[in-house]
Design an enzyme around this catalytic site. Structure first.
Site, mmCIF file in Angstrom:
data_model
loop_
_atom_site.group_PDB
_atom_site.id
_atom_site.type_symbol
_atom_site.label_atom_id
_atom_site.label_comp_id
_atom_site.label_asym_id
_atom_site.label_seq_id
_atom_site.Cartn_x
_atom_site.Cartn_y
_atom_site.Cartn_z
ATOM 1 N N LYS A 31 1.058 -1.160 -0.199
ATOM 2 C CA LYS A 31 -0.086 0.075 0.012
ATOM 3 C C LYS A 31 0.901 1.310 0.040
ATOM 4 O O LYS A 31 1.690 1.257 0.931
ATOM 5 C CB LYS A 31 -0.878 0.111 1.299
ATOM 6 C CG LYS A 31 -1.689 1.096 1.324
ATOM 7 C CD LYS A 31 -2.898 0.683 2.562
ATOM 8 C CE LYS A 31 -2.259 1.064 3.911
ATOM 9 N NZ LYS A 31 -1.864 2.545 4.111
ATOM 10 N N LYS A 60 -6.841 7.775 -0.287
ATOM 11 C CA LYS A 60 -8.018 8.139 0.640
ATOM 12 C C LYS A 60 -8.593 9.285 -0.197
ATOM 13 O O LYS A 60 -8.717 10.383 0.308
ATOM 14 C CB LYS A 60 -7.522 8.492 1.906
ATOM 15 C CG LYS A 60 -6.940 7.429 2.737
ATOM 16 C CD LYS A 60 -6.594 7.949 4.147
ATOM 17 C CE LYS A 60 -6.078 6.857 4.964
ATOM 18 N NZ LYS A 60 -4.825 6.347 4.580
#
Length: 212
Positions: A31, A60
């Site tokens: 990630k 995000k």
């Protein structure tokens, strides 16, 4: 067995590639977020992909639908396999991310509740539960829920059911342990406890064993 994801929040391509190569064979995904991408550019995705580990863009995302669609285009063109988005911008913005990911053969994961203490201000309780329902209705592939609060993650699991994944951050430096959360989730996310280790590969291996 829960998957093991590395939150690679380092700066610089050299350090990122070093850690990724050290962890080959131990990780199910890497990630990446803004610290790494802002210091290297999106070209780092192709460098990390040489380790044969899927890359998830943890951006995000929180914007209007059109902007979210454009972000998806760049993320998946760079070679990422997934993207992480917020849901609080509303159902249309969330749907744009899910559709954008699926149009490019990728996956979309939705932040419902974060792992740090400040998440309790807004990203918890009823708000988190509403966002989990939105993620399910939008056809997202999974959600993000905290390892630091297993009881909350269990509630979110009951909302989304077993067909969606839960990836859970907060293991390691934030205090949660794989044993706390693995029975509720599909993957645990570990960052500093691996990439700041003197031997990242060994640290990743140990976390993998504890996730069985």
């Amino acid at each position: 067995m829960a998957e093991l994801l590395l939150a690679l929040d380092v700066k610089g391509a050299g350090e990122a590639v070093r850690v990724a190569r050290a962890c080959e064979g131990e990780l199910d995904a890497i990630k990446i977020g803004y610290p790494l991408v802002l210091s290297t550019g999106m070209g780092i995705v192709k460098e990390l992909a040489k380790s044969n580990i899927p890359i998830i863009a943890d951006f995000k995302v929180a914007d209007i639908p059109n902007t979210n669609t454009l972000i998806c285009e760049e993320v998946f063109a760079a070679g990422c396999s997934g993207i992480i988005t917020h849901a609080f911008c509303g159902s249309d913005s969330l749907q744009a991310i899910v559709d954008g990911a699926h149009d490019h053969g990728g996956h979309a994961f939705v932040v419902c509740e974060m792992s740090h203490p400040g998440a309790l201000d807004f990203l918890s309780g009823e708000n988190a539960e509403r966002m989990a329902k939105m993620a399910k209705e939008a056809g997202a592939d999974g959600i993000i829920a905290p390892a630091t609060r297993p009881e909350r993650t269990m509630i979110l699991r009951n909302i989304i059911g077993s067909s969606m994944k839960i990836y859970s951050p907060g293991v390691g430096a934030q205090g949660a342990q794989p044993e706390d959360i693995k029975k509720y989730v599909d993957g645990i996310i570990v960052g500093r406890a691996i990439y700041e280790s003197a031997d990242p590969g060994k640290a990743a291996h140990e976390f993998r064993l504890r996730s069985l």
